[in-house]
Enzyme design. Structure first.
Site: not given
Ligand code: DGL
Length: 251
Positions: A72, A181
């Site tokens: 993430c 993301c």
């Molecule tokens: N999957 C996440 C990222 O790579 C976060 C998404 C979120 O919860 O806003 O930033």
């Protein structure tokens, strides 16, 4: 310590990274924990993202994992330095938007970085911008994580949301789009259709390679057993079913 590698994301996005890690290291045992109940993290204040990340990563630490991937970008920006300082002995791999390769792929045009609000405003991204920030357009992906979390990555709503966010840039020369993301690789098709000439970049392969390298350096690779994946979510079985489905879609 046991043989598990822990993966953490705010939700199902990290599945896109796990898929790559499993392809590269099919004999490893993975534990994926998604905090789907609290996704999205991106619009939240820094302290809240830190608190939620600490709780989620805590679930992995409880299982005595041999390494952690913060799959993430948002949680990495907010919390990786803290958890690394608290567990200096543990290999911890974080993520950042793949701006560096996108920067070098330019041929006179611009780079779009699509990421969460938090990723785009925190210090880690500013440091990246200082080095590779020429001709970058930052686009916060409002609403996109919610669509992927709702199992709607291949829906007319997702196409409409992407068009609303990205069509203002379609008349420019966009050479690269960074999917900053881990939820966004599930939206790759419509993004590529909006910018047919652009190259798309994400951090999945780099992260999986970094994990492999760290495991090897620390003599932590397990090569002798058939691998496995255990899925867990703060939101229960429905979210786990979506994780399995998305993993299958990437096969
Ligand atoms: N999957 C996440 C990222 O790579 C976060 C998404 C979120 O919860 O806003 O930033």
């Amino acid at each position: 310590m046991n043989d598990l590698i822990g993966f953490f994301d705010s939700g199902v996005g990290g599945i896109s990274v796990l898929h790559e890690a499993r392809r590269l290291m099919p004999n490893e045992h993975f534990l994926f924990y998604g905090d789907n109940l609290n996704a999205p993290y991106g619009p939240r204040p820094l302290e809240e993202i830190r608190r939620l990340s600490a709780a989620g990563i805590g679930r992995l630490l409880e299982r005595d994992v041999k390494a952690i991937v913060i799959a993430c970008n948002t949680a990495t920006s907010a919390y990786a330095e803290i958890v690394r300082a608290e567990h200096p002995e543990l290999p911890i791999v974080g993520m950042e938007p793949a701006l560096k390769p996108a920067h070098f792929a330019r041929h006179g045009g611009q780079v779009i970085v699509l990421a969460t609000e938090a990723t785009l405003r925190l210090a880690k991204f500013e440091r990246l911008m200082e080095r590779y920030g020429d001709d970058v357009i930052r686009v916060p992906g409002h609403g996109l994580v919610e669509l992927v979390e709702a199992g709607k990555s291949k829906s007319p709503e997702a196409e409409a949301a992407l068009e609303a966010l990205l069509s203002p840039y379609q008349d420019r020369q966009i050479d690269a789009v960074v999917l900053g993301c881990t939820h966004y690789p599930f939206l790759r098709g419509p993004i590529q259709r909006l910018f047919p000439k652009a190259e798309l970049f994400d951090g999945r392969e780099g992260t999986a390679l970094r994990l492999k390298d760290l495991l090897e350096r620390n003599a932590l690779r397990s090569d002798d057993s058939p691998g496995s994946v255990e899925y867990q979510s703060s939101a229960g079985e429905g979210a786990v079913a979506l994780m399995r489905r998305l993993m299958g879609e990437l096969d």
